[in-house]
Design an enzyme around this catalytic site. Structure first.
Site, PDB file in Angstrom:
ATOM      1  N   ASP A  48       0.808  -1.232   0.000  1.00  0.00           N
ATOM      2  CA  ASP A  48       0.000   0.000   0.000  1.00  0.00           C
ATOM      3  C   ASP A  48       0.838   1.278   0.000  1.00  0.00           C
ATOM      4  OD1 ASP A  48       0.689  -0.475   2.602  1.00  0.00           O
ATOM      5  OD2 ASP A  48      -1.365  -0.488   3.390  1.00  0.00           O
ATOM      6  N   THR A  76       2.720  -8.303  -1.413  1.00  0.00           N
ATOM      7  CA  THR A  76       3.412  -8.267  -0.120  1.00  0.00           C
ATOM      8  C   THR A  76       3.089  -9.562   0.604  1.00  0.00           C
ATOM      9  OG1 THR A  76       3.342  -7.374   2.129  1.00  0.00           O
ATOM     10  CG2 THR A  76       1.509  -6.764   0.730  1.00  0.00           C
ATOM     11  N   ARG A 117       4.685  -7.026  10.835  1.00  0.00           N
ATOM     12  CA  ARG A 117       4.864  -6.009  11.870  1.00  0.00           C
ATOM     13  C   ARG A 117       3.509  -5.488  12.332  1.00  0.00           C
ATOM     14  NH1 ARG A 117       9.934  -3.352  10.013  1.00  0.00           N
ATOM     15  NH2 ARG A 117       8.633  -2.687   8.279  1.00  0.00           N
TER      16      ARG A 117
HETATM   17  O1  F6P Z   1       5.973  -6.059   4.401  1.00  0.00           O
HETATM   18  C1  F6P Z   1       6.613  -7.253   4.347  1.00  0.00           C
HETATM   19  C2  F6P Z   1       7.557  -7.416   5.520  1.00  0.00           C
HETATM   20  O2  F6P Z   1       8.290  -8.607   5.339  1.00  0.00           O
HETATM   21  C3  F6P Z   1       6.914  -7.399   6.896  1.00  0.00           C
HETATM   22  O3  F6P Z   1       6.325  -8.618   7.264  1.00  0.00           O
HETATM   23  C4  F6P Z   1       8.080  -7.033   7.757  1.00  0.00           C
HETATM   24  O4  F6P Z   1       7.625  -6.450   8.959  1.00  0.00           O
HETATM   25  C5  F6P Z   1       8.814  -6.038   6.906  1.00  0.00           C
HETATM   26  O5  F6P Z   1       8.486  -6.346   5.562  1.00  0.00           O
HETATM   27  C6  F6P Z   1      10.300  -6.069   7.065  1.00  0.00           C
HETATM   28  O6  F6P Z   1      10.855  -5.061   6.295  1.00  0.00           O
HETATM   29  P1  F6P Z   1      12.412  -4.972   5.921  1.00  0.00           P
HETATM   30  O7  F6P Z   1      12.696  -6.052   4.924  1.00  0.00           O
HETATM   31  O8  F6P Z   1      12.567  -3.629   5.346  1.00  0.00           O
HETATM   32  O9  F6P Z   1      13.166  -5.213   7.187  1.00  0.00           O
END
Ligand code: F6P
Length: 327
Positions: free
Chosen positions: A105, A127, A173
């Site tokens: 989003d 996602t 998260r």
């Molecule tokens: O949005 C997908 C996701 O994997 C979430 O589940 C997780 O909180 C976040 O991305 C982690 O983000 P990054 O890869 O930037 O640490």
């Protein structure tokens, strides 16, 4: 305005199925007589003019690959008014008349701004979190859940051997969809998810786990599996306290980014292909500022502004089911 050249980019956290979606967008676009251009590194690359001409052959060997070949990056500059204008100007400079944005989003908020600034845009939801309100499904969710399920099955084996408890942190998260469905699929004793448990104090959460383990011990359970969504935080500390209070050896395992990699499942490949086709159809019909969505197993579309304003709730039945089936 007649569209001749379409850009495609992937943005936000990568998700298995993104490559399959790019492949579909490119090949369906070419089949409809459009020229196709990839933008590398999402909006960041758009600001740096990281364009690559795409032919049908450029997307060979995409369908089975995890991650995103076009790559992705987070851009602080892009969401600013100057950033958006620069992005649109860069696209127009090489003749891009429309854009397909594959992401979550946050990426759709960028897509909305591109449209407002004169570049027609269509979003494809991708996602692993499945937390985009306007669609029942986001690319990557099925693959991520299968990876998590596989890991929890393995943890169950070793937990049973040692009569231990596994506290398993899965991604999400702000959303508990992965935790909830993986909890059902692995026969977990309990799931903790942001939608239900963020307001609960740490000591109450630990009391609940301890009670569950005591119940399980009484009925002869040889292992205990607690699935915790990332947003709850502190699974390692929880494991220590649970072990102290119950005497049941408890190990925390954080699955982390392993859930985001690997080959997409059948479901992710097929839906990616269908969503890519829909995105091109929409542009061909002169539509813009739409998100391709899945509703009741059908591929449809919705206005991005309306889609972003919607809210999604978790299934109370599924949440209750975890508890019922854990007896
Ligand atoms: O949005 C997908 C996701 O994997 C979430 O589940 C997780 O909180 C976040 O991305 C982690 O983000 P990054 O890869 O930037 O640490």
């Amino acid at each position: 305005m007649e569209i001749k050249k379409i850009g495609v980019l992937t943005s936000g956290g990568d998700a298995p199925g993104m490559n399959a979606a790019v492949r579909s967008v490119v090949r369906c676009g070419l089949a409809n007589g459009f020229e196709m251009v990839g933008v590398e590194r999402g909006y960041h690359g758009l600001l740096r003019k990281e364009f690559v001409e795409l032919s049908a052959r450029s997307v060979s060997n995409f369908i089975q690959r995890g991650g995103t070949v076009l790559q992705t990056a987070r851009s602080k500059e892009f969401p600013t008014p100057e950033g958006i204008k620069k992005g649109v100007a860069n696209a127009k400079e090489i003749g891009i008349d429309a854009m397909v944005v594959i992401g979550g989003d946050g990426s759709f908020r960028g897509a909305q701004k591109l449209t407002e600034n004169g570049l027609p845009t269509i979003g494809i939801p991708a996602t692993i979190d499945n937390d985009i309100s306007c669609t029942d499904y986001t690319l990557g969710f099925d693959t991520a859940m299968n990876i998590a399920m596989d890991c929890v099955d393995k943890l169950r084996d070793t937990c049973t051997s040692h009569e231990r408890c596994a506290i398993v942190e899965v991604m999400g998260r702000g959303a508990g969809y992965i935790a909830l469905e993986v909890g059902i699929a692995t026969g977990a004793e309990m799931v903790l998810i942001p939608e239900k448990d963020l307001g609960t104090s740490r000591s109450d959460l630990i009391d609940r786990i301890v009670n569950k383990l005591e119940e399980g011990r009484k009925v002869g359970k040889k292992h205990h599996i607690i699935i915790v969504a990332e947003g709850i935080e502190g699974s390692s500390e929880m494991a220590k306290v649970v072990e102290q209070r119950t005497g049941i050896e408890t190990r925390a395992t954080i699955l982390g980014h392993i859930q985001r990699g690997g080959a997409p499942t059948v479901r992710d490949r097929v839906i990616a292909a269908q969503m890519g086709m829909k995105a091109i159809e929409l542009l061909k019909q002169g539509k813009s500022n739409r998100v391709v969505i899945m509703k009741a197993d059908r591929i449809e579309d919705v206005d991005i502004n309306e889609g972003l304003a919607m809210t999604k709730t978790i299934s109370e039945d599924d949440y209750a089911l975890v508890n019922i089936l854990s007896k």
